[in-house]
Design an enzyme around this catalytic site. Structure first.
Site, PDB file in Angstrom:
ATOM      1  N   TYR A 166     -97.461  13.854  44.003  1.00  0.00           N
ATOM      2  CA  TYR A 166     -96.694  12.772  43.382  1.00  0.00           C
ATOM      3  C   TYR A 166     -97.598  11.614  42.963  1.00  0.00           C
ATOM      4  O   TYR A 166     -97.307  10.899  42.021  1.00  0.00           O
ATOM      5  CB  TYR A 166     -95.643  12.229  44.361  1.00  0.00           C
ATOM      6  CG  TYR A 166     -94.281  12.860  44.231  1.00  0.00           C
ATOM      7  CD1 TYR A 166     -94.108  14.233  44.371  1.00  0.00           C
ATOM      8  CD2 TYR A 166     -93.154  12.079  43.980  1.00  0.00           C
ATOM      9  CE1 TYR A 166     -92.854  14.806  44.270  1.00  0.00           C
ATOM     10  CE2 TYR A 166     -91.898  12.642  43.879  1.00  0.00           C
ATOM     11  CZ  TYR A 166     -91.749  14.006  44.024  1.00  0.00           C
ATOM     12  OH  TYR A 166     -90.516  14.558  43.924  1.00  0.00           O
ATOM     13  N   LYS A 214     -98.188  25.316  52.660  1.00  0.00           N
ATOM     14  CA  LYS A 214     -98.546  26.482  51.837  1.00  0.00           C
ATOM     15  C   LYS A 214    -100.021  26.734  52.096  1.00  0.00           C
ATOM     16  O   LYS A 214    -100.850  26.788  51.189  1.00  0.00           O
ATOM     17  CB  LYS A 214     -98.224  26.189  50.361  1.00  0.00           C
ATOM     18  CG  LYS A 214     -98.336  27.371  49.416  1.00  0.00           C
ATOM     19  CD  LYS A 214     -97.254  28.418  49.586  1.00  0.00           C
ATOM     20  CE  LYS A 214     -97.566  29.637  48.736  1.00  0.00           C
ATOM     21  NZ  LYS A 214     -96.673  30.790  49.003  1.00  0.00           N
ATOM     22  N   ASP A 266     -92.261  28.865  50.766  1.00  0.00           N
ATOM     23  CA  ASP A 266     -91.386  29.873  50.134  1.00  0.00           C
ATOM     24  C   ASP A 266     -90.496  30.521  51.189  1.00  0.00           C
ATOM     25  O   ASP A 266     -89.282  30.697  50.995  1.00  0.00           O
ATOM     26  CB  ASP A 266     -92.202  30.915  49.349  1.00  0.00           C
ATOM     27  CG  ASP A 266     -93.358  31.507  50.147  1.00  0.00           C
ATOM     28  OD1 ASP A 266     -93.712  30.966  51.235  1.00  0.00           O
ATOM     29  OD2 ASP A 266     -93.928  32.522  49.699  1.00  0.00           O
ATOM     30  N   ASP A 314     -89.140  17.183  48.732  1.00  0.00           N
ATOM     31  CA  ASP A 314     -88.196  16.872  47.645  1.00  0.00           C
ATOM     32  C   ASP A 314     -87.307  18.080  47.386  1.00  0.00           C
ATOM     33  O   ASP A 314     -86.078  17.977  47.309  1.00  0.00           O
ATOM     34  CB  ASP A 314     -88.993  16.512  46.384  1.00  0.00           C
ATOM     35  CG  ASP A 314     -88.087  16.199  45.200  1.00  0.00           C
ATOM     36  OD1 ASP A 314     -87.100  15.460  45.383  1.00  0.00           O
ATOM     37  OD2 ASP A 314     -88.365  16.709  44.096  1.00  0.00           O
ATOM     38  N   ASP A 317     -83.090  18.850  48.770  1.00  0.00           N
ATOM     39  CA  ASP A 317     -81.967  19.155  47.870  1.00  0.00           C
ATOM     40  C   ASP A 317     -81.311  20.476  48.293  1.00  0.00           C
ATOM     41  O   ASP A 317     -80.092  20.603  48.296  1.00  0.00           O
ATOM     42  CB  ASP A 317     -82.433  19.291  46.414  1.00  0.00           C
ATOM     43  CG  ASP A 317     -82.264  18.004  45.607  1.00  0.00           C
ATOM     44  OD1 ASP A 317     -82.390  16.914  46.213  1.00  0.00           O
ATOM     45  OD2 ASP A 317     -82.019  18.079  44.387  1.00  0.00           O
TER      46      ASP A 317
HETATM   47  C1  IPM Z   1     -85.689  11.988  45.409  1.00  0.00           C
HETATM   48  C2  IPM Z   1     -85.712  12.004  43.900  1.00  0.00           C
HETATM   49  C3  IPM Z   1     -86.983  11.296  43.430  1.00  0.00           C
HETATM   50  C4  IPM Z   1     -88.172  12.095  43.928  1.00  0.00           C
HETATM   51  C5  IPM Z   1     -87.068  11.048  41.914  1.00  0.00           C
HETATM   52  C6  IPM Z   1     -85.868  10.269  41.401  1.00  0.00           C
HETATM   53  C7  IPM Z   1     -88.325  10.345  41.531  1.00  0.00           C
HETATM   54  O1  IPM Z   1     -85.631  13.304  43.434  1.00  0.00           O
HETATM   55  O2  IPM Z   1     -85.675  10.881  45.986  1.00  0.00           O
HETATM   56  O3  IPM Z   1     -85.657  13.053  46.009  1.00  0.00           O
HETATM   57  O4  IPM Z   1     -88.610  13.044  43.272  1.00  0.00           O
HETATM   58  O5  IPM Z   1     -88.670  11.768  44.988  1.00  0.00           O
HETATM   59 MG    MG Z   2     -85.284  14.754  44.960  1.00  0.00          MG
END
Ligand code: IPM
Ligand code: MG
Length: 351
Positions: free
Chosen positions: A135, A186, A218, A242, A246
């Site tokens: 990042y 990884k 993975d 990240d 999700d």
């Molecule tokens: C998160 C989001 C952010 C990230 C974006 C909005 C930059 O996806 O907080 O998970 O990638 O960290």
């Molecule tokens: Mg995110």
């Protein structure tokens, strides 16, 4: 309690308004100061993280953050795009430890796309490193090669000290929970991740009471769907965290339910829902405000040491779910489908 309130873009202002309603209902003395950020910051002041907003954040004890992201600004140079606001805040305030709990409420077991027996009772905590990795690594860019073809490149990197401090956070969190920590990397392919694993193992020697395991990312992505209850605390880098957070959110039924805390070593924190700005549903009073409301609970617990008040908020959220209130993202037959504002009101009433 001086709190910077940064609603941002899309559904950000709507969900933050509900969280603020809940904060005001708590009867605590809170000094709330709002400022524009993300696309809203760009429109108001010409920058996604305006100087005034950053100073306000620095002068506060905690930040309540909504969401940033605005498709219509995606053609701007990267440094002016809305996402730079949250990345900039994380970096400027050194918010390296990101707590993303994924909890399945009994009432929402059927809201998950996974089988009830796979997710019922799930309670995991993902700790994502937030200020390093690909990042922020340099160099990065898009360059033109001698043959005229363009090439994109980014740099994955972690220093030993960056790995060590987040590993400590992971072990300490595991110690307060089920005493099991899974480090996700990884190491079979990436040198950065080999160092990650070596350092996590070293740090683990200080925590003989915590059972440490390792998974490649993975495999971890697969295990989260196959048998998510095998996990207690997961610690991982910025990019993998990240993605996995999700994924983990969908075990709980909706990304609209998941709060997060991003902390530095002084427990200063930025609190935000893990979902984005969802421009497609913005302004329609249909977004789920619970992730933001639950982020307020995390703020009270982690930054202000008010665990009992945090408990009240969490109990109130459980109560509205038990009463059958649902926003569209978690709706089911027989539920009372309500809007963003009505959900906020229901939580206040339950409080
Ligand atoms: C998160 C989001 C952010 C990230 C974006 C909005 C930059 O996806 O907080 O998970 O990638 O960290
Ligand atoms: Mg995110």
């Amino acid at each position: 309690m001086k709190i910077a309130v940064l609603p941002g873009d899309g559904i950000g202002p709507e969900i933050v308004a509900e969280a603020v309603k809940v904060m005001k209902a708590l009867g605590l003395s809170m000094d709330l100061n709002e400022a524009p950020i993300g696309g809203a910051g760009y429109r108001a002041k010409g920058h996604p993280l305006p100087e005034e907003t950053l100073s306000l954040a620095k002068a506060s004890d905690a930040i309540l953050f909504g969401a940033v992201g605005d498709f219509s600004l995606d053609t701007l140079p990267r440094e002016l795009r809305p996402e730079q606001a949250i990345l900039g805040l994380r970096k400027a305030l050194n918010l390296f430890a990101n707590f993303r709990p994924a909890l399945v409420y009994p009432e929402l077991v059927h809201a998950s796309t996974l089988k009830p027996e796979v997710v019922a009772g799930l309670d995991i905590l993902i700790i994502r490193e937030l200020t390093g990795d690909i990042y922020f690594g340099q160099p990065r860019g898009i360059r033109t090669l001698e043959n005229g073809e363009r090439e994109g490149f980014d740099t994955m990197r972690y220093s030993e000290s960056e790995i060590r401090r987040v590993a400590h956070v992971g072990f300490q969190a595991a110690r307060k929970r089920g005493k099991r920590l899974c480090s996700v990397d990884k190491a079979n392919v990436l040198d950065t991740m080999q160092l990650w694993r070596e350092v996590v193992i070293e740090v683990g020697k200080d925590y003989p009471d915590v059972e440490l395991s390792h998974q490649y990312v993975d495999n971890a992505a697969m295990q989260l769907l196959k048998n998510p209850k095998q996990f207690d605390v997961i610690v991982t880098g910025n990019l993998f965290g990240d993605i996995l957070s999700d994924e983990a959110s969908m075990l709980t039924g909706s990304i609209g339910m998941l709060p997060s805390a991003s902390l530095n070593e002084k427990n200063f924190g930025l609190y935000e829902p893990i979902h984005g700005s969802a421009p497609d549903i913005a302004g329609k009073n249909i977004a789920n405000p619970l992730a933001t409301i639950l982020s307020v609970a995390m703020m009270l617990r982690y930054t202000f040491n008010q665990g009992d008040v945090a408990d009240h908020i969490e109990v109130a959220v459980k109560k509205v779910l038990a009463q059958g209130y649902r926003t569209g993202d978690i709706q089911e037959p027989g539920a009372k489908v309500v809007g963003t504002r009505e959900m906020g009101d229901a939580v206040v009433a339950a409080l």
